[in-house]
Scaffold this active site. Structure first.
Site, PDB file in Angstrom:
ATOM      1  N   MET A 149       0.849  -1.196   0.000  1.00 19.83           N
ATOM      2  CA  MET A 149       0.000   0.000   0.000  1.00 19.83           C
ATOM      3  C   MET A 149       0.886   1.249   0.000  1.00 19.83           C
ATOM      4  O   MET A 149       0.447   2.331   0.372  1.00 19.83           O
ATOM      5  CB  MET A 149      -0.947  -0.012   1.202  1.00 19.83           C
ATOM      6  CG  MET A 149      -1.914  -1.195   1.155  1.00 19.83           C
ATOM      7  SD  MET A 149      -3.451  -0.939   2.057  1.00 19.83           S
ATOM      8  CE  MET A 149      -2.837  -0.689   3.704  1.00 19.83           C
ATOM      9  N   HIS A 183       9.502  -3.471   3.292  1.00 19.03           N
ATOM     10  CA  HIS A 183       9.100  -3.683   1.895  1.00 19.03           C
ATOM     11  C   HIS A 183      10.336  -3.981   1.037  1.00 19.03           C
ATOM     12  O   HIS A 183      10.295  -4.862   0.173  1.00 19.03           O
ATOM     13  CB  HIS A 183       8.420  -2.426   1.339  1.00 19.03           C
ATOM     14  CG  HIS A 183       7.117  -2.094   1.984  1.00 19.03           C
ATOM     15  ND1 HIS A 183       6.945  -0.981   2.767  1.00 19.03           N
ATOM     16  CD2 HIS A 183       5.917  -2.728   1.957  1.00 19.03           C
ATOM     17  CE1 HIS A 183       5.697  -0.929   3.194  1.00 19.03           C
ATOM     18  NE2 HIS A 183       5.050  -1.980   2.734  1.00 19.03           N
ATOM     19  N   ASP A 212       2.515  -9.400   9.040  1.00 16.25           N
ATOM     20  CA  ASP A 212       1.070  -9.550   8.874  1.00 16.25           C
ATOM     21  C   ASP A 212       0.748 -11.048   8.815  1.00 16.25           C
ATOM     22  O   ASP A 212       0.270 -11.570   7.801  1.00 16.25           O
ATOM     23  CB  ASP A 212       0.617  -8.839   7.600  1.00 16.25           C
ATOM     24  CG  ASP A 212       0.843  -7.341   7.705  1.00 16.25           C
ATOM     25  OD1 ASP A 212       0.264  -6.720   8.612  1.00 16.25           O
ATOM     26  OD2 ASP A 212       1.624  -6.796   6.902  1.00 16.25           O
TER      27      ASP A 212
HETATM   28  O1  PAF Z   1      -0.068  -5.894   3.585  1.00 12.89           O
HETATM   29  C1  PAF Z   1      -0.501  -4.932   2.920  1.00 12.89           C
HETATM   30  O2  PAF Z   1       0.169  -3.913   2.733  1.00 12.89           O
HETATM   31  C2  PAF Z   1      -1.890  -5.019   2.324  1.00 12.89           C
HETATM   32  O3  PAF Z   1      -2.776  -5.672   3.176  1.00 12.89           O
HETATM   33  C3  PAF Z   1      -1.904  -5.663   0.921  1.00 12.89           C
HETATM   34  C4  PAF Z   1      -1.456  -7.106   0.970  1.00 12.89           C
HETATM   35  C5  PAF Z   1      -1.006  -4.875  -0.006  1.00 12.89           C
HETATM   36  C6  PAF Z   1      -3.324  -5.641   0.345  1.00 12.89           C
HETATM   37  O4  PAF Z   1      -3.805  -4.349   0.209  1.00 12.89           O
END
Ligand code: PAF
Length: 280
Positions: free
Chosen positions: A30, A37, A150
């Site tokens: 996002m 990331h 997550d």
């Molecule tokens: O983990 C995230 O940033 C979000 O939940 C994802 C997997 C990009 C879905 O919008």
């Protein structure tokens, strides 16, 4: 690096890349990119010849009183680091591209979607499963990369991929932490200096559970009450959940086994943070 805006462009890029003999890697994000990331981009680039990073703040995974409107949108700053760490293209669609007017199709992973974060954020995992399905259908990836932070999201998506027989491998990368232990999250930028210090309680509780489990403590009740005591030292933090669950089903367990997920979520001021460990 190319920026793609439509599903058709992304699908064409994927098919062209596959025709050149590349495996396709997809890293859904996002935006508001951080070193967590970057570790996903590097993992994707290490095993796939063509890597797409999606940047899309997905409205359907936010509840009505959540932070959709103020979620950090840092697209211009995100592009260069994504390219540097291995992205070949960025997919940044408008909301109407993924949710055309009148769209009424959702993906609901029943059971799992109501557990952990799904219990306190009703509809959250329905939104996640729906948007990730759309991204998989558009990008046709061989591998998709997600962070272990997550962990409940990972369980939901693994189940979805299995149930729908999707031809994509879910790759899970380790949690990336600051030097003092705080798990990286785009929401950390909401924290004031004093909240940032308090937020360390989450990683402290996780490390404690790992240490107790490594020392032989297997009882969920003991691991959870030790964590509750750690949180009690910071009364300004409101615990959302502390749970020991089977990582595949997200069902609570009484006794930890190797691979059991110890997960915590807590409110630090107005910011909800999560952290976890897969117990030894
Ligand atoms: O983990 C995230 O940033 C979000 O939940 C994802 C997997 C990009 C879905 O919008």
């Amino acid at each position: 690096m190319e920026i793609l805006r439509t599903v058709t462009e992304l699908r064409q890029w994927s098919r062209d890349s596959r025709a050149k003999g590349h495996l396709i890697g997809l890293v859904p994000t996002m935006g508001a990119l951080h070193a967590g990331h970057a570790s996903l981009f590097r993992a994707a680039a290490a095993s796939c010849g063509a890597v797409a990073v999606s940047i899309f703040v997905n409205p359907t995974q936010f509840g009505p009183n959540e932070d959709y409107a103020r979620y950090p949108r840092t697209f211009d700053a995100d592009c260069a680091p994504a390219a540097k760490e291995g992205a070949n293209v960025i997919f940044a669609p408008a909301v109407e591209e993924l949710y055309p007017a009148g769209a009424s199709t959702f993906v609901d992973v029943e059971g799992l979607s109501d557990r952990l974060d799904g219990a306190s954020r009703p509809g959250h995992f329905r939104g996640v499963a729906t948007v990730v399905s759309k991204l998989f259908i558009a990008a046709e990836p061989d591998r998709a990369f997600f962070g272990q932070k997550d962990a409940a999201q990972v369980a939901v998506l693994r189940r979805m991929v299995g149930d729908l027989r999707m031809a994509v491998e879910i790759v899970v990368c380790p949690i990336v932490r600051e030097a003092d232990g705080l798990a990286l999250s785009s929401r950390n930028m909401y924290l004031s200096a004093s909240e940032r210090a308090r937020a360390l309680t989450l990683s402290r509780a996780v490390r404690q559970a790992e240490a107790l489990a490594a020392a032989g403590e297997r009882r969920a009740s003991a691991l959870i009450s030790a964590a509750l005591q750690t949180f009690a030292a910071e009364p300004a933090i409101r615990v959302d959940y502390i749970e020991l669950v089977n990582w595949a089903t997200l069902e609570p367990v009484e006794t930890a086994a190797p691979g059991t997920l110890f997960a915590v979520a807590a409110w630090v001021g107005a910011t909800r943070l999560i952290d976890n460990a897969i117990l030894p």
